[in-house]
Design an enzyme around this catalytic site. Sequence first.
Site, short mmCIF file in Angstrom:
data_model
loop_
_atom_site.label_atom_id
_atom_site.label_comp_id
_atom_site.label_asym_id
_atom_site.label_seq_id
_atom_site.Cartn_x
_atom_site.Cartn_y
_atom_site.Cartn_z
N LYS A 151 45.79 45.55 25.06
CA LYS A 151 44.77 45.74 26.09
C LYS A 151 43.54 46.41 25.51
CE LYS A 151 43.99 48.42 30.21
NZ LYS A 151 44.40 49.51 31.02
N LYS A 167 46.90 49.96 23.35
CA LYS A 167 45.84 50.09 24.35
C LYS A 167 44.69 50.86 23.72
CE LYS A 167 44.85 52.09 28.88
NZ LYS A 167 45.42 52.68 30.09
C1 PBG Z 1 45.47 53.72 33.66
C2 PBG Z 1 44.95 52.35 33.45
C3 PBG Z 1 43.64 51.94 33.14
C4 PBG Z 1 43.65 50.54 33.19
C5 PBG Z 1 44.94 50.15 33.47
N1 PBG Z 1 45.75 51.28 33.61
C6 PBG Z 1 42.40 52.70 32.95
C7 PBG Z 1 42.20 53.59 31.79
O1 PBG Z 1 42.99 53.65 30.86
O2 PBG Z 1 41.21 54.31 31.87
C8 PBG Z 1 42.45 49.63 32.98
C9 PBG Z 1 42.55 48.28 33.59
C10 PBG Z 1 41.26 47.53 33.69
O3 PBG Z 1 40.20 47.95 33.19
O4 PBG Z 1 41.31 46.47 34.31
N2 PBG Z 1 45.53 54.54 32.58
#
Ligand code: PBG
Length: 322
Positions: A248, A195
């Site tokens: 992601k 991520k």
């Molecule tokens: C929680 C999380 C996030 C997303 C999914 N789980 C936000 C982040 O890491 O700030 C993002 C999902 C999206 O942008 O659609 N940590």
Amino acid sequence: MVTQFTRHRRTRMSPFLRSMVRETELSKNDFIYPLFACPGKNFKKEISSMPGVYQMSVDVLVKECVEVKNLGIPAVILFGIPPVKDEVGSGAYDPNGIIQQTVRAIKKEVPELVVITDVCLCEYTSHGHCGIVKGDEIVNDASIELLAKEALTHAQSGADMIAPSDMFDGRVKAIRTILDQNNFHNIPIMSYAAKYASGFYGPFREAAESTPKFGDRRSHQMDPANSDEAIREVQTDIEEGADIVMVKPALSYLDVIRRVKDTFHMPTAAYNVSGEYSMVKAAGKLGWIDEQRVMMEILTSIKRAGADMILTYHAKEAAKLL
Ligand code: PBG
């Protein structure tokens, strides 16, 4: 090899011919639909930067799940907006918290639907960080204990799968351990394994009300410039017990999806994130692109890159076209 007889166009001359040589086929079974649960009753509020995506109270969200199931989408992933936030994200591991209530309600009304819960603290902390903050450090080991507690309460509420999205070290192991100790050895973990610290999460943070009040997430989420590091991250999560690994965001990281799939041959998920969705919606609204066509092209590209499943806000629209 090219001969004088080569004509690539021969197999493109009609829709049926094209369907016979098509290498990638999208299916409704590929989709996981993200939903945002909030307190209240009969409440539904559209996210201004994400047309068609809503914060919903539990009663409304359950009805949405019935529709999702009827469209043939197998799974949802849940995010929660708690009634109150505090320094340690208590709402995340409250046995009667917003996600715990939502999971119980969905499993009662739509038991077949696969309910995945996002495990993180950022929606629940007053500072908006994914874990405990001490001074200006986001602390790793104290945070993963709380994430494990959060995961356990989700499983106890009936969640079918746990999806840690925090990117702290050792969280998959901590979650696997607590689940196994409590007889949840059959609950899979889908880890947000690679991520990235991405600008594409902007609209989500409006939806989940999780924008950090200071600093950013670069001390735990990955540098967009790195790809070998993604392999190390994914490997660690697999060794710690992840059943499905996620990359992601999706679109700027199609190369990473392909590398992860080819290296590990694991069930691989990709998150077509909020900013990717919003860009398509905005350009579509302006008439600058053919929105449906671009949406299907994007989803197909993510699958072609190697994703077995796609978390996407387009899931309902795309399912209707398939
Ligand atoms: C929680 C999380 C996030 C997303 C999914 N789980 C936000 C982040 O890491 O700030 C993002 C999902 C999206 O942008 O659609 N940590």
